[in-house]
Design a protein around this motif. Sequence first.
Motif, PDB file in Angstrom:
ATOM      1  N   UNK A   1      89.351  31.770  13.292  1.00  0.00           N
ATOM      2  CA  UNK A   1      88.478  32.429  12.323  1.00  0.00           C
ATOM      3  C   UNK A   1      87.047  32.569  12.837  1.00  0.00           C
ATOM      4  N   UNK A   2      86.895  33.208  13.972  1.00  0.00           N
ATOM      5  CA  UNK A   2      85.564  33.426  14.532  1.00  0.00           C
ATOM      6  C   UNK A   2      84.734  34.304  13.601  1.00  0.00           C
TER       7      UNK A   2
ATOM      8  N   UNK B   1      83.489  36.469   1.476  1.00  0.00           N
ATOM      9  CA  UNK B   1      82.278  37.268   1.402  1.00  0.00           C
ATOM     10  C   UNK B   1      81.057  36.517   1.941  1.00  0.00           C
ATOM     11  N   UNK B   2      81.222  35.234   2.232  1.00  0.00           N
ATOM     12  CA  UNK B   2      80.102  34.437   2.738  1.00  0.00           C
ATOM     13  C   UNK B   2      79.861  34.643   4.224  1.00  0.00           C
ATOM     14  N   UNK B   3      80.789  35.293   4.914  1.00  0.00           N
ATOM     15  CA  UNK B   3      80.700  35.421   6.372  1.00  0.00           C
ATOM     16  C   UNK B   3      81.206  36.788   6.817  1.00  0.00           C
ATOM     17  N   UNK B   4      80.743  37.197   7.976  1.00  0.00           N
ATOM     18  CA  UNK B   4      81.309  38.368   8.650  1.00  0.00           C
ATOM     19  C   UNK B   4      82.216  37.845   9.738  1.00  0.00           C
ATOM     20  N   UNK B   5      83.506  38.111   9.605  1.00  0.00           N
ATOM     21  CA  UNK B   5      84.474  37.691  10.608  1.00  0.00           C
ATOM     22  C   UNK B   5      84.421  38.650  11.795  1.00  0.00           C
ATOM     23  N   UNK B   6      84.708  38.133  12.981  1.00  0.00           N
ATOM     24  CA  UNK B   6      84.701  39.008  14.152  1.00  0.00           C
ATOM     25  C   UNK B   6      85.826  40.038  14.101  1.00  0.00           C
ATOM     26  N   UNK B   7      86.802  39.831  13.220  1.00  0.00           N
ATOM     27  CA  UNK B   7      87.896  40.801  13.067  1.00  0.00           C
ATOM     28  C   UNK B   7      87.629  41.804  11.943  1.00  0.00           C
TER      29      UNK B   7
ATOM     30  N   UNK C   1      76.162  34.359   1.081  1.00  0.00           N
ATOM     31  CA  UNK C   1      76.116  34.099  -0.356  1.00  0.00           C
ATOM     32  C   UNK C   1      75.124  33.002  -0.728  1.00  0.00           C
ATOM     33  N   UNK C   2      74.800  32.135   0.252  1.00  0.00           N
ATOM     34  CA  UNK C   2      73.891  31.013   0.007  1.00  0.00           C
ATOM     35  C   UNK C   2      73.130  30.731   1.294  1.00  0.00           C
ATOM     36  N   UNK C   3      71.894  31.172   1.355  1.00  0.00           N
ATOM     37  CA  UNK C   3      71.102  31.059   2.575  1.00  0.00           C
ATOM     38  C   UNK C   3      70.720  29.645   2.962  1.00  0.00           C
ATOM     39  N   UNK C   4      71.084  28.661   2.139  1.00  0.00           N
ATOM     40  CA  UNK C   4      70.791  27.263   2.485  1.00  0.00           C
ATOM     41  C   UNK C   4      71.954  26.604   3.213  1.00  0.00           C
ATOM     42  N   UNK C   5      73.086  27.306   3.302  1.00  0.00           N
ATOM     43  CA  UNK C   5      74.276  26.736   3.946  1.00  0.00           C
ATOM     44  C   UNK C   5      74.649  27.555   5.173  1.00  0.00           C
ATOM     45  N   UNK C   6      75.124  26.847   6.213  1.00  0.00           N
ATOM     46  CA  UNK C   6      75.514  27.529   7.439  1.00  0.00           C
ATOM     47  C   UNK C   6      76.728  28.414   7.209  1.00  0.00           C
ATOM     48  N   UNK C   7      76.769  29.560   7.893  1.00  0.00           N
ATOM     49  CA  UNK C   7      77.967  30.393   7.842  1.00  0.00           C
ATOM     50  C   UNK C   7      79.123  29.592   8.415  1.00  0.00           C
ATOM     51  N   UNK C   8      80.249  29.562   7.705  1.00  0.00           N
ATOM     52  CA  UNK C   8      81.347  28.680   8.109  1.00  0.00           C
ATOM     53  C   UNK C   8      82.687  29.326   7.807  1.00  0.00           C
ATOM     54  N   UNK C   9      83.649  29.068   8.693  1.00  0.00           N
ATOM     55  CA  UNK C   9      85.014  29.562   8.473  1.00  0.00           C
ATOM     56  C   UNK C   9      85.680  28.828   7.321  1.00  0.00           C
ATOM     57  N   UNK C  10      85.165  27.633   6.968  1.00  0.00           N
ATOM     58  CA  UNK C  10      85.805  26.830   5.928  1.00  0.00           C
ATOM     59  C   UNK C  10      85.312  27.180   4.527  1.00  0.00           C
TER      60      UNK C  10
END
Length: 342
Positions: free
Chosen positions: A13-14, A203-209, A189-198
């Motif tokens: 889940x890159x 919607x919280x992350x942009x996946x490389x796929x 979705x929350x700028x205080x938390x690191x982008x994470x696959x978990x």
Amino acid sequence: MKRIFSGVQPTGNLHLGNYLGAIRHFVALQHDYDSIFCVVDMHAITLWQDPTELRAHTREITAAYLAAGIDPKACIIFNQSQVPAHAELAWIFNCITRIGWLNRMTQFKEKAGKHRENASSGLYVYPNLMAADILAYKATHVPVGEDQKQHLELARNVAQKFNYDYEVDFFPVIDPLILGSARRVMSLRDGTRKMSKSDTSDMSRINMTDDRDAVAKKIRKATTDPEPMPGPDVLDTEGELPEETRKQRPEAYNLLGIFATLEDRDLRAVLTQYEGAQFSQFKKDLTDLAVSRLGPMGEEMKRLKDDPDHVDSILRDGAERANAIAQPIVRECQEIVGFLRP
């Protein structure tokens, strides 16, 4: 030519943080160095991995390398477990490295947590395998982020101690290639938390796929604030964003950092360009930029993941070329140690 070695763990889940933090730098460096890029599957099993998923994730990292623009003809791309030199040299380094050095490794403490006695011994000696990864090829430079600097320093110590113990000038002293002021990529979705696959929300992350439509949708729906865009006066005298300032508008500064990194521009220049602008206009521009840079890469990754035979052939070819470099180096190292070779 000077040689670089670097690797990425196949954990699956890159996302955008993996690309901006590491893989895009590999693409930029590949033609300036003799470049070796590894999928470090042996490192991955220091924590338990499902075997089927590990194979899939190894192919996914390889697909990411290729989709991002790493040329398998100009570089070597392979997975670590196909080259025995890594394990063979790691054992010698286990016998060189002092326990006190390993006890200072903060990453082991973080990963092992409170139940250190239940952690694998592989996790404890992980830095020795990392040193072997680099020195099996006599790599002179390693691109590193902040979290790996301590491990690279241990690899330098191992090389120096081996040379001292055996009175040889065999292993080079590795130089770090600092990857610049890598900006942390936070959740959309929350700028205080690191982008994470978990994170439970995709919607919280942009996946490389992610394809172009998915990238556009996620940027448009990213959390922002109603204030106009800040200007360059928020930066300190060194051009960095103070942590206290970041905390005041975390979502805004996260998206500004993503924009600057995708355009490979200085954050001050981006802040100057958008000072006082409405966030809606900035988001539109960021959406267009992200779609143009990330959309084609996501589509190529999907195509490669659907062609595992091609990906496997890249890894096999890379492993053969990596073996051709590493095997003679490790054999000579074993002779220096005193192993009787046929």
